[in-house]
Design a protein around this motif. Structure first.
Motif, PDB file in Angstrom:
ATOM      1  N   HIS A 121      37.868  36.957  41.695  1.00 54.00           N
ATOM      2  CA  HIS A 121      36.984  37.036  42.854  1.00 54.00           C
ATOM      3  C   HIS A 121      37.734  37.526  44.092  1.00 54.00           C
ATOM      4  CE1 HIS A 121      34.864  34.065  40.232  1.00 54.00           C
ATOM      5  NE2 HIS A 121      33.861  34.861  40.539  1.00 54.00           N
ATOM      6  N   SER A 165      32.124  33.190  47.175  1.00 56.23           N
ATOM      7  CA  SER A 165      32.504  33.464  45.783  1.00 56.23           C
ATOM      8  C   SER A 165      33.355  34.719  45.671  1.00 56.23           C
ATOM      9  CB  SER A 165      31.248  33.623  44.920  1.00 56.23           C
ATOM     10  OG  SER A 165      30.426  34.668  45.419  1.00 56.23           O
ATOM     11  N   CYS A 166      33.230  35.626  46.651  1.00 60.18           N
ATOM     12  CA  CYS A 166      34.006  36.866  46.652  1.00 60.18           C
ATOM     13  C   CYS A 166      34.811  36.933  47.944  1.00 60.18           C
ATOM     14  CB  CYS A 166      33.085  38.076  46.528  1.00 60.18           C
ATOM     15  SG  CYS A 166      33.945  39.663  46.602  1.00 60.18           S
TER      16      CYS A 166
END
Length: 214
Positions: free
Chosen positions: A79, A54-55
């Motif tokens: 992100h 997600s990041c």
């Protein structure tokens, strides 16, 4: 640019796929090697976009990276974090800290980072199950450290004739080695037209030219 990776096709016509076909599994280190200006950053960002994290973090050593390049290949701006660091000692410390909490990293490697330090960072990436794509600005990834090494060996520009006209695309020849290439050296081509994200297209029949140790 669109980067289409053309790989060995045992039979039938080329079949399109996407960048997720590249080996960007958790706990793997990928090495991108070759001269500046051939499109390796583009490939690295595209592989980063294919991770499920997600990041995502990009470690920019040269100060050249424009976040738009990452957005164009499908990385969500909300992100994405860009870390700029050109000092070899601080770079190693920064990457070690990032690995404590980030699962997907594309990092240029500055000159002067010692092999032992890189190996420790690779071991930490495996322990943290993080995908790390390393782009050394000089030299290469230590032998045996990378799950797969992608080394640019040639480039052809399409569109301009005798110094005139616009560039339509570039074709980059890349040598693959390591476990991600089934333990063998393989040759692929990457086509880039500057308009869409990366996708993978089978086409080349690639002879076996030996086994790799990376």
């Amino acid at each position: 640019m669109t980067a289409s990776i053309l790989r060995a096709a045992p039979d039938g016509p080329p079949a399109p796929a996407d960048a997720a076909d590249l080996p960007v599994y958790p706990g793997r280190v990928i090495g991108l090697e070759g001269p500046t200006g051939l499109g390796l950053t583009r490939i690295g960002l595209s592989m980063l976009s294919a991770t499920p994290a997600s990041c995502r973090v990009v470690v920019d050593v040269r100060g050249w990276l424009c976040p738009l390049a990452a957005w164009e290949v499908g990385i969500d701006p909300d992100h994405l974090t860009v870390v700029r660091c050109d000092d070899a000692h601080r770079w190693s410390r920064a990457l070690a800290v990032l690995l404590d909490g980030v699962k997907a990293i594309y990092a240029e490697v500055p000159r002067g980072v010692k092999e032992a330090r890189l190996r420790r960072l690779g071991a930490k990436a495996r322990a943290r199950k993080a995908t790390v794509i390393l782009r050394p600005l000089a030299g290469s990834i230590p032998s045996g450290m990378a799950f797969m090494r992608m080394r640019a060996v040639r480039v052809e520009w399409v569109g301009a004739r005798e110094g005139h006209g616009s560039l339509d695309s570039r074709t980059l020849g890349v040598e693959l080695s390591g476990k991600g290439a089934a333990g063998q050296y393989q040759m692929v081509e990457v086509e880039d037209d500057g308009t869409r994200p990366v996708r993978v297209v089978s086409r080349l029949v690639t002879p076996q030219i030996g086994r790799s140790v990376g």
